[in-house]
Write a protein that holds these residues in place. Sequence first.
Motif, PDB file in Angstrom:
ATOM      1  N   LEU A   1       0.830  -1.207   0.000  1.00 33.94           N
ATOM      2  CA  LEU A   1       0.000   0.000   0.000  1.00 33.94           C
ATOM      3  C   LEU A   1       0.864   1.256   0.000  1.00 33.94           C
ATOM      4  CD1 LEU A   1      -2.823  -0.986   2.518  1.00 33.94           C
ATOM      5  CD2 LEU A   1      -3.057  -0.649   0.038  1.00 33.94           C
ATOM      6  N   TRP A   2       1.933   1.233   0.770  1.00 39.12           N
ATOM      7  CA  TRP A   2       2.850   2.382   0.836  1.00 39.12           C
ATOM      8  C   TRP A   2       3.440   2.682  -0.542  1.00 39.12           C
ATOM      9  CZ3 TRP A   2       4.446   5.603   4.867  1.00 39.12           C
ATOM     10  CH2 TRP A   2       5.566   6.385   4.610  1.00 39.12           C
ATOM     11  N   ASP A   3       3.948   1.642  -1.205  1.00 36.99           N
ATOM     12  CA  ASP A   3       4.585   1.842  -2.504  1.00 36.99           C
ATOM     13  C   ASP A   3       3.585   2.259  -3.592  1.00 36.99           C
ATOM     14  OD1 ASP A   3       6.992   1.182  -1.399  1.00 36.99           O
ATOM     15  OD2 ASP A   3       7.120  -0.816  -2.273  1.00 36.99           O
ATOM     16  N   SER A   4       2.357   1.809  -3.469  1.00 32.71           N
ATOM     17  CA  SER A   4       1.370   2.075  -4.518  1.00 32.71           C
ATOM     18  C   SER A   4       0.493   3.279  -4.219  1.00 32.71           C
ATOM     19  CB  SER A   4       0.477   0.843  -4.713  1.00 32.71           C
ATOM     20  OG  SER A   4      -0.227   0.537  -3.524  1.00 32.71           O
ATOM     21  N   MET A   5       0.793   4.043  -3.169  1.00 29.46           N
ATOM     22  CA  MET A   5      -0.123   5.097  -2.746  1.00 29.46           C
ATOM     23  C   MET A   5      -0.296   6.181  -3.804  1.00 29.46           C
ATOM     24  SD  MET A   5      -2.275   5.702  -0.527  1.00 29.46           S
ATOM     25  CE  MET A   5      -1.798   4.343   0.543  1.00 29.46           C
ATOM     26  N   ASN A   6       0.754   6.531  -4.530  1.00 24.06           N
ATOM     27  CA  ASN A   6       0.605   7.531  -5.592  1.00 24.06           C
ATOM     28  C   ASN A   6      -0.357   7.057  -6.672  1.00 24.06           C
ATOM     29  OD1 ASN A   6       2.240   9.426  -4.425  1.00 24.06           O
ATOM     30  ND2 ASN A   6       4.027   8.972  -5.689  1.00 24.06           N
ATOM     31  N   SER A   7      -0.232   5.789  -7.071  1.00 30.12           N
ATOM     32  CA  SER A   7      -1.131   5.240  -8.089  1.00 30.12           C
ATOM     33  C   SER A   7      -2.568   5.182  -7.580  1.00 30.12           C
ATOM     34  CB  SER A   7      -0.662   3.843  -8.499  1.00 30.12           C
ATOM     35  OG  SER A   7       0.647   3.881  -9.043  1.00 30.12           O
ATOM     36  N   ILE A   8      -2.734   4.789  -6.323  1.00 30.36           N
ATOM     37  CA  ILE A   8      -4.078   4.744  -5.742  1.00 30.36           C
ATOM     38  C   ILE A   8      -4.678   6.144  -5.687  1.00 30.36           C
ATOM     39  CG2 ILE A   8      -5.355   4.276  -3.613  1.00 30.36           C
ATOM     40  CD1 ILE A   8      -3.382   2.001  -3.057  1.00 30.36           C
ATOM     41  N   ALA A   9      -3.859   7.132  -5.327  1.00 30.88           N
ATOM     42  CA  ALA A   9      -4.349   8.510  -5.251  1.00 30.88           C
ATOM     43  C   ALA A   9      -4.773   9.030  -6.622  1.00 30.88           C
ATOM     44  CB  ALA A   9      -3.281   9.415  -4.642  1.00 30.88           C
ATOM     45  N   VAL A  10      -4.028   8.669  -7.681  1.00 27.73           N
ATOM     46  CA  VAL A  10      -4.394   9.089  -9.037  1.00 27.73           C
ATOM     47  C   VAL A  10      -5.742   8.496  -9.428  1.00 27.73           C
ATOM     48  CG1 VAL A  10      -3.811   8.856 -11.474  1.00 27.73           C
ATOM     49  CG2 VAL A  10      -2.038   9.468  -9.833  1.00 27.73           C
ATOM     50  N   VAL A  11      -5.908   7.195  -9.176  1.00 26.48           N
ATOM     51  CA  VAL A  11      -7.165   6.531  -9.531  1.00 26.48           C
ATOM     52  C   VAL A  11      -8.335   7.151  -8.769  1.00 26.48           C
ATOM     53  CG1 VAL A  11      -8.426   4.353  -9.433  1.00 26.48           C
ATOM     54  CG2 VAL A  11      -6.034   4.371 -10.160  1.00 26.48           C
ATOM     55  N   LEU A  12      -8.172   7.354  -7.463  1.00 25.62           N
ATOM     56  CA  LEU A  12      -9.252   7.932  -6.663  1.00 25.62           C
ATOM     57  C   LEU A  12      -9.569   9.362  -7.096  1.00 25.62           C
ATOM     58  CD1 LEU A  12      -8.373   6.655  -3.067  1.00 25.62           C
ATOM     59  CD2 LEU A  12     -10.203   5.862  -4.577  1.00 25.62           C
ATOM     60  N   THR A  13      -8.534  10.110  -7.467  1.00 26.59           N
ATOM     61  CA  THR A  13      -8.752  11.494  -7.901  1.00 26.59           C
ATOM     62  C   THR A  13      -9.634  11.550  -9.142  1.00 26.59           C
ATOM     63  OG1 THR A  13      -6.645  12.244  -6.980  1.00 26.59           O
ATOM     64  CG2 THR A  13      -7.619  13.596  -8.711  1.00 26.59           C
ATOM     65  N   TYR A  14      -9.329  10.697 -10.131  1.00 27.07           N
ATOM     66  CA  TYR A  14     -10.131  10.718 -11.361  1.00 27.07           C
ATOM     67  C   TYR A  14     -11.517  10.101 -11.148  1.00 27.07           C
ATOM     68  CZ  TYR A  14      -6.259  12.428 -14.166  1.00 27.07           C
ATOM     69  OH  TYR A  14      -5.272  13.225 -14.706  1.00 27.07           O
ATOM     70  N   LEU A  15     -11.613   9.120 -10.239  1.00 25.14           N
ATOM     71  CA  LEU A  15     -12.926   8.549  -9.950  1.00 25.14           C
ATOM     72  C   LEU A  15     -13.840   9.567  -9.273  1.00 25.14           C
ATOM     73  CD1 LEU A  15     -12.091   4.933  -8.687  1.00 25.14           C
ATOM     74  CD2 LEU A  15     -13.225   5.581 -10.818  1.00 25.14           C
TER      75      LEU A  15
ATOM     76  N   GLY B   1      -3.016   8.971   2.613  1.00 23.73           N
ATOM     77  CA  GLY B   1      -2.840   7.529   2.536  1.00 23.73           C
ATOM     78  C   GLY B   1      -1.561   7.053   3.197  1.00 23.73           C
ATOM     79  N   LEU B   2      -0.471   7.763   2.968  1.00 26.10           N
ATOM     80  CA  LEU B   2       0.791   7.410   3.627  1.00 26.10           C
ATOM     81  C   LEU B   2       0.678   7.551   5.148  1.00 26.10           C
ATOM     82  CD1 LEU B   2       3.421   9.066   1.240  1.00 26.10           C
ATOM     83  CD2 LEU B   2       2.827   6.646   1.416  1.00 26.10           C
ATOM     84  N   ALA B   3      -0.019   8.600   5.585  1.00 24.35           N
ATOM     85  CA  ALA B   3      -0.217   8.786   7.024  1.00 24.35           C
ATOM     86  C   ALA B   3      -1.026   7.643   7.619  1.00 24.35           C
ATOM     87  CB  ALA B   3      -0.905  10.128   7.284  1.00 24.35           C
ATOM     88  N   LEU B   4      -2.062   7.202   6.899  1.00 20.63           N
ATOM     89  CA  LEU B   4      -2.880   6.091   7.389  1.00 20.63           C
ATOM     90  C   LEU B   4      -2.069   4.807   7.484  1.00 20.63           C
ATOM     91  CD1 LEU B   4      -5.590   4.872   8.174  1.00 20.63           C
ATOM     92  CD2 LEU B   4      -6.099   4.581   5.731  1.00 20.63           C
ATOM     93  N   VAL B   5      -1.273   4.516   6.463  1.00 16.26           N
ATOM     94  CA  VAL B   5      -0.434   3.311   6.498  1.00 16.26           C
ATOM     95  C   VAL B   5       0.569   3.396   7.650  1.00 16.26           C
ATOM     96  CG1 VAL B   5       1.294   1.971   5.224  1.00 16.26           C
ATOM     97  CG2 VAL B   5      -0.705   2.878   4.030  1.00 16.26           C
ATOM     98  N   SER B   6       1.126   4.581   7.868  1.00 14.78           N
ATOM     99  CA  SER B   6       2.074   4.764   8.975  1.00 14.78           C
ATOM    100  C   SER B   6       1.403   4.508  10.319  1.00 14.78           C
ATOM    101  CB  SER B   6       2.645   6.186   8.941  1.00 14.78           C
ATOM    102  OG  SER B   6       3.295   6.450   7.719  1.00 14.78           O
TER     103      SER B   6
END
Length: 307
Positions: free
Chosen positions: A236-250, A284-289
């Motif tokens: 989740l940490w490594d993929s957070m940027n990709s997840i944020a991009v997907v959520l932003t466009y959704l 997202g990074l804060a949540l994973v932390s």
Amino acid sequence: MFSEGFRPGPPRSYGPVPGVAPAAGTRRPRHWPRVFLGGLTLWLISVMVTLLTGNPNLVPTLVLLGSFLIPVTFVAWAFERWRDEHITTELVVTAFVAGGVLGILGASLLETYLLGPSPFVYLGVGLIEEAAKLAALVWVTRHMTRRHARDGMLLGAAVGFGFAAFESAGYALTAALTVKGLSLRALVETEVLRGLLAPVGHGLWTAILGGVLFAAGRYTWSVLGAYLWVSLLHGLWDSMNSIAVVLTYLLTGSSWQYGLIESGYVPDPTEEQVHLFTALSVGGLALVSLLGIGTLLALTRGRQSHG
């Protein structure tokens, strides 16, 4: 029986005996603040001298100081806080250096031959790197006869921070080498960012895994569960940027942006989407932390409640 004029003085103190824990109530000296401040001072001086002289021979010094400063400081802090009489300085250093190097080499080989383009590539990275660090921890501690959860947390953190230090050195060097030549700004920015994030990354995840492994004493379902959990946090940490991009466009995407995405193009984001992406990625990074820190605290309190 003493000669005249001679009187025995008070017993002489020779300091702490190696391998013997200090008496209860004895306050141990704290060295980690000096490690941090001394290392930070040397790093800042190295940055200034490199800027003034433009000497590329100073880049390795800058990379090593910046990449190892935070990991070494946190290992020193953990060692002073959690050490037992049978956890030696040599063992912690071996876990940091040998464990870190073995972990990063093993992970690099496995990722090269096992991973390919996939939506789940970051989860694969998490599974491989956590397995490599776990194997390194097991190898470094193979001769230990006494094992407690606290020892596993300390030595796991040492392996994880060693992995993080060597990995950060590679990222910093790669960032510095650009098509326009040496970029000192990119190097420094990479080291500062990875240094700030280091305490809630590799060191934390492997500390959790080491604590569960040492508490169980053998490979159990709890160890497997901990391994899958920290691998998930890692992915989740490594993929957070990709997840944020997907959520932003959704959440805020328009029809023309969806059309470009379906055609294989990445549309230019609006100002609102840029702000939303930043909030989602940082949040997202804060949540994973927080999930990782909460897991370690729960493990620590659980061990204390059981004696």
